[in-house]
Design an enzyme around this catalytic site. Structure first.
Site, PDB file in Angstrom:
ATOM      1  N   ARG A 227     -13.124 -13.974 -40.440  1.00  0.00           N
ATOM      2  CA  ARG A 227     -13.692 -13.220 -39.316  1.00  0.00           C
ATOM      3  C   ARG A 227     -14.706 -14.132 -38.629  1.00  0.00           C
ATOM      4  NH1 ARG A 227      -9.943 -10.498 -39.676  1.00  0.00           N
ATOM      5  NH2 ARG A 227      -9.750  -8.262 -40.006  1.00  0.00           N
TER       6      ARG A 227
ATOM      7  N   HIS B 268      -6.714 -15.123 -32.902  1.00  0.00           N
ATOM      8  CA  HIS B 268      -6.588 -14.187 -34.030  1.00  0.00           C
ATOM      9  C   HIS B 268      -5.106 -13.883 -34.296  1.00  0.00           C
ATOM     10  CE1 HIS B 268      -8.802 -10.842 -36.397  1.00  0.00           C
ATOM     11  NE2 HIS B 268      -7.700 -11.205 -36.991  1.00  0.00           N
TER      12      HIS B 268
ATOM     13  N   GLU C 117     -15.051 -12.174 -30.276  1.00  0.00           N
ATOM     14  CA  GLU C 117     -13.751 -12.458 -29.660  1.00  0.00           C
ATOM     15  C   GLU C 117     -13.317 -11.355 -28.713  1.00  0.00           C
ATOM     16  OE1 GLU C 117     -10.469 -11.618 -33.096  1.00  0.00           O
ATOM     17  OE2 GLU C 117     -11.728 -13.342 -33.384  1.00  0.00           O
TER      18      GLU C 117
END
Ligand code: NAD
Length: 340
Positions: free
Chosen positions: A237, A306, A266
């Site tokens: 993360r 991601h 993000e």
């Protein structure tokens, strides 16, 4: 009769779920809504008794109030921070998630990031593709064989990383507050303190959950311990790294490079216009977003959106567990239930 509403499924997921659910729970009426649900997209299917969502949906009391007959939510994800568990508990709604689906998937991606950085792959492909140069000037990388990889978080993904690192002929060290000695013996690695690991590793790869104890676990002090040639990989993360400190270390040549599938803030990068319209942005988040942009532009850094989880096989495993979760609940034996 139960009515199951599946939100936000792609066409192939819909086909997959439909064909299997019809066989295993034929009495459940199925309906699909390609949209997500959230306080700004209130569902209209008032008769749904069961539902399935992905992380892009958000379930809170306002959404639940629109689904008065709901008894069960199957989230097609490991994380469930998009579901307000206090609200579901108050309404006696069971929530199931997918505890594991893609350890090898994420580990493979972490190695892809590492090779991108260690062999300057992005620049190599870019210069050939744009036709500017067909030579290897400035593209010298380094071998992984014989280097030390420090695995921070020796859980499910960490284990796969270690086995892959063995295949590359790397020396492995690990850090975890809950050491798994059996794993250390099986794989043949040594546990060190985080400080020791940072000092000796040529590659540091992060596989910890995001918790208060892992927030900025890699901060300026941690970066200062690392070799100036070391590569940092993060697929866990974003906020486990202090982004500003990382940008400074890379700019000042105190770190060799970084491969990041996750970055702090993000969400802000994903929808920058919406982020800038918010009136609750703090100086700290703005600083982080700026540091994200600095990182994305550095030649020794690779940032991906991601995407480490995203393979056909991993997504299929998510759907298989989701089906098990739905069947379990319908048959009166819920599985993978999350606790508030
Ligand atoms: P896991 O629970 O199997 O392993 C996590 C390990 O971290 C455990 O061994 C735990 O003891 C350890 N840990 C806890 N606190 C720690 C700390 N302070 N320092 C060091 N280690 C600590 O989890 P996993 O399946 O290996 O997944 C790891 C993380 O990867 C997930 O929590 C998730 O955030 C991330 N992830 C990312 C993607 C992606 O697409 N990028 C996909 C799946 C998972």
């Amino acid at each position: 009769m139960e009515k199951l509403l599946i939100y936000g499924a792609a066409p192939w997921e819909r086909e997959y779920l439909e064909s299997r659910l019809k066989t295993v729970v034929p009495d459940v009426a199925l309906a699909f809504n390609e949209k997500t649900v959230s306080p700004t997209h209130i569902p209209t299917e008032v008769d749904a008794t069961l539902c399935s969502i992905f992380v892009d949906s958000k379930i809170d009391e306002t959404v639940l109030a629109a689904l008065p007959q709901l008894k069960f939510i199957a989230t097609r994800s490991t994380g469930y921070d998009h579901v307000d568990l206090a609200a579901t508990t108050a309404r006696n709604i069971t929530v199931s998630s997918v505890p594991s689906y893609g350890e090898n998937t994420v580990a493979e991606f972490a190695f892809a990031l590492l090779l991108m950085v260690s062999r300057k792959m992005y620049e190599a492909v870019r210069r050939v593709r744009d036709g500017s140069q067909f030579n290897y000037e400035g593209l010298q990388g380094f071998d992984l064989k014989g280097r030390t990889i420090g695995v921070v978080g020796t859980g499910r993904i960490g284990r796969h990383i270690m086995n892959m690192a063995k295949g590359f002929g790397m020396t492995i060290v690990g850090y975890d507050p809950y050491p798994n000695e059996a794993l250390a013996k099986e794989v043949g690695f040594t546990y060190l303190s985080l400080e020791e690991l940072l000092k000796v590793s040529d590659v540091v790869t992060l596989h910890v959950p995001y918790l208060p104890s892992t927030h900025h676990i890699i901060n300026a002090a941690a970066l200062a311990l690392m070799k100036p040639t070391a590569v940092l990989i993060n697929t866990s993360r974003g906020a486990v790294i202090d982004t500003t400190a990382l940008a400074v270390a890379l700019k000042e040549g105190k770190l060799g490079g970084a491969g990041l599938d996750v970055i702090e803030e993000e969400g802000a990068i994903k929808d920058e216009a919406a982020f800038l319209r918010q009136d609750n942005t703090t100086a700290e988040t703005l600083r982080t977003v700026l540091a994200d942009h600095i990182l994305m532009d550095l030649p020794n850094v690779v940032v991906t959106p991601h995407a480490a989880f995203n393979t056909r096989e991993a997504l299929q495993r998510i759907l298989d567990t989701t089906i098990e979760n739905i069947v379990g609940f319908v048959k009166g034996a819920p599985v993978n239930v999350v606790k508030p």
